[in-house]
Design a protein around this motif. Structure first.
Motif, PDB file in Angstrom:
ATOM      1  N   ARG A 177     -49.071  -2.043  23.748  1.00 16.60           N
ATOM      2  CA  ARG A 177     -50.077  -2.816  24.484  1.00 16.60           C
ATOM      3  C   ARG A 177     -50.276  -4.230  23.956  1.00 16.60           C
ATOM      4  NH1 ARG A 177     -53.638   0.043  27.441  1.00 16.60           N
ATOM      5  NH2 ARG A 177     -55.207  -1.550  27.055  1.00 16.60           N
ATOM      6  N   GLU A 178     -50.133  -4.403  22.630  1.00 16.39           N
ATOM      7  CA  GLU A 178     -50.479  -5.691  22.015  1.00 16.39           C
ATOM      8  C   GLU A 178     -49.322  -6.685  22.022  1.00 16.39           C
ATOM      9  OE1 GLU A 178     -53.536  -6.377  21.174  1.00 16.39           O
ATOM     10  OE2 GLU A 178     -54.199  -4.315  21.592  1.00 16.39           O
ATOM     11  N   THR A 179     -48.126  -6.227  22.406  1.00 16.80           N
ATOM     12  CA  THR A 179     -46.969  -7.122  22.354  1.00 16.80           C
ATOM     13  C   THR A 179     -46.773  -7.808  23.716  1.00 16.80           C
ATOM     14  OG1 THR A 179     -44.575  -7.075  22.261  1.00 16.80           O
ATOM     15  CG2 THR A 179     -45.587  -5.027  22.583  1.00 16.80           C
ATOM     16  N   THR A 180     -45.859  -8.796  23.770  1.00 16.39           N
ATOM     17  CA  THR A 180     -45.551  -9.418  25.063  1.00 16.39           C
ATOM     18  C   THR A 180     -44.685  -8.447  25.864  1.00 16.39           C
ATOM     19  OG1 THR A 180     -43.512 -10.436  24.236  1.00 16.39           O
ATOM     20  CG2 THR A 180     -45.542 -11.754  24.077  1.00 16.39           C
ATOM     21  N   VAL A 181     -44.739  -8.580  27.183  1.00 13.54           N
ATOM     22  CA  VAL A 181     -43.951  -7.679  28.019  1.00 13.54           C
ATOM     23  C   VAL A 181     -42.468  -7.893  27.751  1.00 13.54           C
ATOM     24  CG1 VAL A 181     -44.086  -9.239  30.021  1.00 13.54           C
ATOM     25  CG2 VAL A 181     -43.573  -6.828  30.382  1.00 13.54           C
ATOM     26  N   LYS A 182     -42.069  -9.131  27.442  1.00 14.75           N
ATOM     27  CA  LYS A 182     -40.653  -9.382  27.137  1.00 14.75           C
ATOM     28  C   LYS A 182     -40.216  -8.600  25.892  1.00 14.75           C
ATOM     29  CE  LYS A 182     -36.853 -12.377  26.579  1.00 14.75           C
ATOM     30  NZ  LYS A 182     -36.100 -13.411  27.232  1.00 14.75           N
ATOM     31  N   ALA A 183     -41.032  -8.676  24.830  1.00 10.37           N
ATOM     32  CA  ALA A 183     -40.678  -7.951  23.602  1.00 10.37           C
ATOM     33  C   ALA A 183     -40.596  -6.452  23.866  1.00 10.37           C
ATOM     34  CB  ALA A 183     -41.695  -8.241  22.499  1.00 10.37           C
ATOM     35  N   ALA A 184     -41.509  -5.939  24.690  1.00 11.20           N
ATOM     36  CA  ALA A 184     -41.498  -4.495  24.977  1.00 11.20           C
ATOM     37  C   ALA A 184     -40.230  -4.093  25.728  1.00 11.20           C
ATOM     38  CB  ALA A 184     -42.739  -4.108  25.773  1.00 11.20           C
ATOM     39  N   LEU A 185     -39.799  -4.919  26.685  1.00 12.11           N
ATOM     40  CA  LEU A 185     -38.588  -4.577  27.459  1.00 12.11           C
ATOM     41  C   LEU A 185     -37.322  -4.650  26.604  1.00 12.11           C
ATOM     42  CD1 LEU A 185     -39.188  -6.369  30.890  1.00 12.11           C
ATOM     43  CD2 LEU A 185     -39.557  -3.962  30.319  1.00 12.11           C
ATOM     44  N   LEU A 186     -37.336  -5.557  25.608  1.00 13.51           N
ATOM     45  CA  LEU A 186     -36.164  -5.683  24.728  1.00 13.51           C
ATOM     46  C   LEU A 186     -36.109  -4.560  23.693  1.00 13.51           C
ATOM     47  CD1 LEU A 186     -36.157  -9.537  24.012  1.00 13.51           C
ATOM     48  CD2 LEU A 186     -34.591  -8.265  25.503  1.00 13.51           C
ATOM     49  N   ASN A 187     -37.220  -3.855  23.522  1.00 13.75           N
ATOM     50  CA  ASN A 187     -37.299  -2.781  22.536  1.00 13.75           C
ATOM     51  C   ASN A 187     -36.548  -1.554  23.071  1.00 13.75           C
ATOM     52  OD1 ASN A 187     -38.101  -0.582  21.000  1.00 13.75           O
ATOM     53  ND2 ASN A 187     -40.159  -1.392  20.668  1.00 13.75           N
ATOM     54  N   GLN A 188     -35.435  -1.206  22.412  1.00 15.87           N
ATOM     55  CA  GLN A 188     -34.560  -0.142  22.930  1.00 15.87           C
ATOM     56  C   GLN A 188     -35.208   1.239  22.869  1.00 15.87           C
ATOM     57  OE1 GLN A 188     -31.336  -0.994  24.407  1.00 15.87           O
ATOM     58  NE2 GLN A 188     -32.575  -2.849  24.307  1.00 15.87           N
ATOM     59  N   THR A 189     -36.334   1.371  22.163  1.00 15.38           N
ATOM     60  CA  THR A 189     -37.030   2.665  22.155  1.00 15.38           C
ATOM     61  C   THR A 189     -37.947   2.803  23.378  1.00 15.38           C
ATOM     62  OG1 THR A 189     -38.981   1.991  20.875  1.00 15.38           O
ATOM     63  CG2 THR A 189     -37.033   2.625  19.623  1.00 15.38           C
ATOM     64  N   VAL A 190     -38.249   1.686  24.051  1.00 17.75           N
ATOM     65  CA  VAL A 190     -39.066   1.747  25.276  1.00 17.75           C
ATOM     66  C   VAL A 190     -38.184   2.170  26.443  1.00 17.75           C
ATOM     67  CG1 VAL A 190     -40.438   0.396  26.926  1.00 17.75           C
ATOM     68  CG2 VAL A 190     -40.735   0.052  24.458  1.00 17.75           C
ATOM     69  N   LEU A 191     -37.076   1.460  26.623  1.00 19.27           N
ATOM     70  CA  LEU A 191     -36.042   1.887  27.561  1.00 19.27           C
ATOM     71  C   LEU A 191     -34.711   1.359  27.046  1.00 19.27           C
ATOM     72  CD1 LEU A 191     -36.293   0.054  31.006  1.00 19.27           C
ATOM     73  CD2 LEU A 191     -37.290  -0.799  28.933  1.00 19.27           C
ATOM     74  N   ALA A 192     -33.613   1.996  27.472  1.00 22.94           N
ATOM     75  CA  ALA A 192     -32.306   1.724  26.870  1.00 22.94           C
ATOM     76  C   ALA A 192     -31.527   0.717  27.696  1.00 22.94           C
ATOM     77  CB  ALA A 192     -31.508   3.029  26.756  1.00 22.94           C
ATOM     78  N   GLY A 193     -30.862  -0.209  27.013  1.00 10.53           N
ATOM     79  CA  GLY A 193     -29.833  -1.000  27.681  1.00 10.53           C
ATOM     80  C   GLY A 193     -30.237  -2.369  28.182  1.00 10.53           C
ATOM     81  N   ILE A 194     -31.544  -2.719  28.070  1.00  8.60           N
ATOM     82  CA  ILE A 194     -31.989  -4.018  28.567  1.00  8.60           C
ATOM     83  C   ILE A 194     -31.883  -5.059  27.454  1.00  8.60           C
ATOM     84  CG2 ILE A 194     -33.933  -5.332  29.544  1.00  8.60           C
ATOM     85  CD1 ILE A 194     -32.966  -3.177  31.402  1.00  8.60           C
ATOM     86  N   GLY A 195     -31.303  -6.211  27.760  1.00 10.32           N
ATOM     87  CA  GLY A 195     -31.241  -7.329  26.828  1.00 10.32           C
ATOM     88  C   GLY A 195     -31.828  -8.561  27.478  1.00 10.32           C
ATOM     89  N   ASN A 196     -31.492  -9.715  26.922  1.00  5.88           N
ATOM     90  CA  ASN A 196     -32.150 -10.957  27.330  1.00  5.88           C
ATOM     91  C   ASN A 196     -31.949 -11.308  28.805  1.00  5.88           C
ATOM     92  OD1 ASN A 196     -33.860 -12.930  26.353  1.00  5.88           O
ATOM     93  ND2 ASN A 196     -32.197 -14.405  26.082  1.00  5.88           N
ATOM     94  N   ILE A 197     -30.756 -11.091  29.327  1.00  4.37           N
ATOM     95  CA  ILE A 197     -30.476 -11.514  30.707  1.00  4.37           C
ATOM     96  C   ILE A 197     -31.320 -10.724  31.706  1.00  4.37           C
ATOM     97  CG2 ILE A 197     -28.731 -11.589  32.546  1.00  4.37           C
ATOM     98  CD1 ILE A 197     -26.613 -12.117  30.395  1.00  4.37           C
ATOM     99  N   TYR A 198     -31.197  -9.389  31.658  1.00  3.16           N
ATOM    100  CA  TYR A 198     -31.838  -8.574  32.713  1.00  3.16           C
ATOM    101  C   TYR A 198     -33.347  -8.483  32.517  1.00  3.16           C
ATOM    102  CZ  TYR A 198     -27.012  -8.065  33.591  1.00  3.16           C
ATOM    103  OH  TYR A 198     -25.707  -8.383  33.830  1.00  3.16           O
ATOM    104  N   CYS A 199     -33.799  -8.737  31.297  1.00  3.28           N
ATOM    105  CA  CYS A 199     -35.230  -8.820  31.046  1.00  3.28           C
ATOM    106  C   CYS A 199     -35.815 -10.007  31.817  1.00  3.28           C
ATOM    107  CB  CYS A 199     -35.414  -8.990  29.546  1.00  3.28           C
ATOM    108  SG  CYS A 199     -37.103  -8.978  29.050  1.00  3.28           S
ATOM    109  N   ASP A 200     -35.230 -11.188  31.653  1.00  4.27           N
ATOM    110  CA  ASP A 200     -35.719 -12.383  32.364  1.00  4.27           C
ATOM    111  C   ASP A 200     -35.599 -12.211  33.877  1.00  4.27           C
ATOM    112  OD1 ASP A 200     -36.083 -13.438  29.885  1.00  4.27           O
ATOM    113  OD2 ASP A 200     -34.758 -15.174  30.133  1.00  4.27           O
TER     114      ASP A 200
END
Ligand code: ZN
Length: 276
Positions: A157-180
């Motif tokens: 909850r306290e992190t930015t949504v970008k950092a959460a999406l890049l976190n591979q324990t939240v979901l697998a396989g997302i990096g900088n390109i598909y996050c943006d």
């Protein structure tokens, strides 16, 4: 770094090109790229490939004796197949591992920056790989519902949504390109705190993530510098990207110049008009 669509494209190509082929030999010229004991190497010889899978950003080649070649491409890795009697630009200076099959097919593991690796593992060793064990759900799996995503996201909850999406324990396989790209499609600014997102925004983000990944897989992934498919072909997603790599260019929706800043330590692209 190759992300889910790039790895998926490689896996599809490998299943087409090396399935049921038998490994004849391994050659390597860089120990860290191929850190395997003599016994492990021996265990994979004369074994055939029963299937090629993806988990997150990892490629798994399963052999007929229960062992698996686990490959991580990291920043600049490539897995390119040369069919028998066909020309190939490989091996070249970036080639670290060469896997030859009995029918004359060759699989090259190329890695300019040398961060990637190939490991030969037993079932137990594979299950014990820490980065695989901690990976979050696959975003394109049926199990990955909007509720499932919301529950995983709200653990941060306290992190930015970008950092959460890049976190591979939240979901697998997302990096900088598909996050943006997904954040653009969902109309959400990358530096928003997770706790500020409404349920509707989270649902939109869930749909957007799946959408950009599917579009990219159809276009063979993204080639910024090094990425090649198993056939040695570049990906075309970036030719039509919404925001990634387009700073200063007009937004495809509203014409406002795309901006770039830094979020979660990564170069981040967004439209200041379409995203809020
Ligand atoms: Zn816009």
């Amino acid at each position: 770094m190759p992300e889910l669509p790039e790895i998926q494209t490689i896996v599809t190509g490998l299943n087409r090109l090396i399935l049921h082929k038998t490994i004849q030999s391994f050659d390597w010229n860089w120990a860290k790229s191929f850190f395997n004991s003599e016994a492990a190497v021996h265990s994979a010889l004369n074994r055939s490939v029963t299937g090629v899978r993806r988990r997150g950003k990892a490629v798994l080649l399963d052999l007929d004796n229960g062992r698996t070649l686990l490959v991580h491409l990291k920043m600049t890795g490539q897995l390119v197949v040369q069919p028998p009697d066909e020309e190939s630009p490989f091996p070249d200076r970036s080639t670290r591992v060469v896997i030859r099959f009995t029918d004359g097919t060759t699989l090259y593991f190329n890695d300019q920056r040398k961060f990637g690796w190939v490991k030969i593992l037993t079932k137990e060793e594979l299950a014990a790989q820490p980065f695989l064990a901690s990976l979050g759900p696959e975003p394109l799996s049926r199990r990955f519902t909007g509720d499932h995503f919301r529950e995983r996201l709200l653990r941060h909850r306290e992190t930015t949504v970008k950092a959460a999406l890049l976190n591979q324990t939240v979901l697998a396989g997302i990096g900088n390109i598909y996050c943006d790209e997904a954040l653009f499609l969902a109309g959400i600014l990358p530096d928003r705190k997770v706790k500020s997102l409404s349920d509707q925004e989270i649902r939109r983000l869930h749909r957007s993530l799946r959408k950009v990944l599917r579009i990219s897989i159809e276009l063979g992934g993204s080639t910024r510098r090094n990425y090649l498919s198993a056939e040695g072909v570049r990906g075309h997603y970036l030719d039509q990207a919404f925001v990634y790599g387009r700073d200063g260019e007009p937004c495809r929706t509203c014409g406002t110049p795309i901006r770039k800043n830094r979020v979660a330590g990564r170069g981040t692209h967004f439209c200041p008009h379409c995203q809020s």
